[in-house]
Each structure stands twice: as C-alpha cells, then as structure tokens.
Design a protein around this motif. Sequence first.
Motif, PDB file in Angstrom:
ATOM      1  N   GLU A  91      50.813  10.863 -17.555  1.00 19.51           N
ATOM      2  CA  GLU A  91      50.885  11.783 -17.910  1.00 19.51           C
ATOM      3  C   GLU A  91      51.742  12.850 -19.075  1.00 19.51           C
ATOM      4  O   GLU A  91      51.074  13.448 -20.003  1.00 19.51           O
ATOM      5  N   TYR A  95      50.298  13.999 -22.284  1.00 16.53           N
ATOM      6  CA  TYR A  95      50.774  15.150 -23.011  1.00 16.53           C
ATOM      7  C   TYR A  95      50.342  15.254 -24.102  1.00 16.53           C
ATOM      8  O   TYR A  95      51.021  16.149 -25.217  1.00 16.53           O
ATOM      9  N   LYS A 116      56.040  16.788 -12.402  1.00 17.91           N
ATOM     10  CA  LYS A 116      54.594  16.666 -11.430  1.00 17.91           C
ATOM     11  C   LYS A 116      55.526  16.906  -9.879  1.00 17.91           C
ATOM     12  O   LYS A 116      55.392  16.139  -9.588  1.00 17.91           O
ATOM     13  N   THR A 173      44.480  15.156 -10.604  1.00 18.37           N
ATOM     14  CA  THR A 173      43.604  14.316 -11.808  1.00 18.37           C
ATOM     15  C   THR A 173      44.393  13.463 -12.566  1.00 18.37           C
ATOM     16  O   THR A 173      44.287  13.346 -13.808  1.00 18.37           O
TER      17      THR A 173
END
Length: 229
Positions: A91, A95, A116, A173
């Motif tokens: 991630e 990002y 997360k 996801t």
Amino acid sequence: MSEKLLTIDLQFSSLDEEEMRARSAAFAKDLARRRTVRDYAPATVDREIIENCIRAAGTAPSGANQQPWHFVAINDPKIKSAIREAAEEEERAFYAGRAGEEWLSALAHLGTDDNKPFLEIAPWLIAIFAERYSVDDEGNRVKNYYVPESVGIATGFLIAALHQSGLATLTHTPAPMSFLSKVCKRPDNEKPVILLVVGYPAEKTRVPDIQRKPLDQITTWLEADSDLK
Ligand code: IYR
C-alpha cells in the motif's frame, strides 16, 4: 433432462404475495444498513459464527457447480501481523504513486491511506481464494468455468451472511496481494482475490457520507405493458 440424471425433490417453499413484499422490503432495508467499516474493536467473535457464514457462502451457484473458492479464516495474531506488514508495504508503494493520479483521485473521497491497523485489530480476516483451475487425483489440470463470477457471488453471500449475523466487514484488496498465497500456504492454482476484514466496529465509528445510486439509475425495465406506464 437426461434419463440417467440423478434428481432429488426441490422442496421449494412458496410464500403468499404479502409475505414476499414484506420480506423483499425488509431484506433491502437491512442490507442498506451495511456499511464498509475500517475501524474495528478488538472484541473476539466466536468461530462458529464465522463457520456458519462460510457455510452460507459455500451455497453460492458456480460454473458447472465446481465451487471454485477457498476461504482461509485467520484469527492468529502472528499471521495477522504478517499480513499487515506485507499489505502495508504494497500500500505504501500504491499510495506513493504506483496507483497513478487518476486512481488516487477516484479514491480520495473515501479517506483511505497506507496505514492498515484493522488487519491486526479486527478479530478475523478471511482471505478469499479463487481456484483458477482444479487439480484431479492424478495431478492433471481441470478447467474451471466462470471463476470470477462464481467467487464474486460467494463473496456476496459471505458479506450478506456476516452482516445479518451482526458483524461488520471490509473488502480489502491490497494490490498486488500474491503475498497472501504465501502467508496462507495456498497452492499455485489458487489466486487470492479479496481479504475480508471481519469484526465489530470500534466505538463511535464514523463512515464516509456516501450514497447508493437510486433504483432508477441502476435499473432498466423492459415490461410487457411499459408503453402504458
Ligand atoms: N487497496 C487500497 C486502495 C483502495 C482501492 C479501492 I478501488 C478502494 O475502493 C479502496 C481502497 C487500500 O485498501 O487502501
């Protein structure tokens, strides 16, 4: 139908129309209350509830009834931490730019980022795998049909089952999510498709103020007497 086909009685239970109206309206109203939740309380959820919901998911229709799905239900904190670490690594790259500007701006209104914590806090993670092909007893590849559709339907059943059991979910996801195959020790014929986060919302959880499209925007009616309406 072929003569050799083994059949059993359908055992369909008919309802009167008033009951059908009431049930369809109540179901729509109940599902409309479901919201994707990203903040979880650490409270545990009994395994039997998860088992029942996966049982419900496993009743989904599938191409040639091949049931090309596998669910890995995880509540082991060590495995959850390993998943969080691997997901956050992906991630961060996502990002930081891998997603591209168009994707990031499409997401902006959801307020998501590369952090997360829910992957460790929520009591259960259910990794959903799609069997791209099956392997028979002799180790030969067997083609599976309509795999994404079948797994999508089963996932819908699972989310609805968890919701009506009183649990919140997040369809997470991370991309790419091939790390899930390794962490969950799944074979090569299975592709991870969704990591479902399951638990209770944290106290005073707030969710984005977003709306569902109204019925007339998602439906076209082609009715026998539609000219008269
Ligand atoms: N997988 C990322 C990004 C993400 C993508 C979509 I499309 C969403 O609807 C939400 C998030 C993440 O989980 O943050």
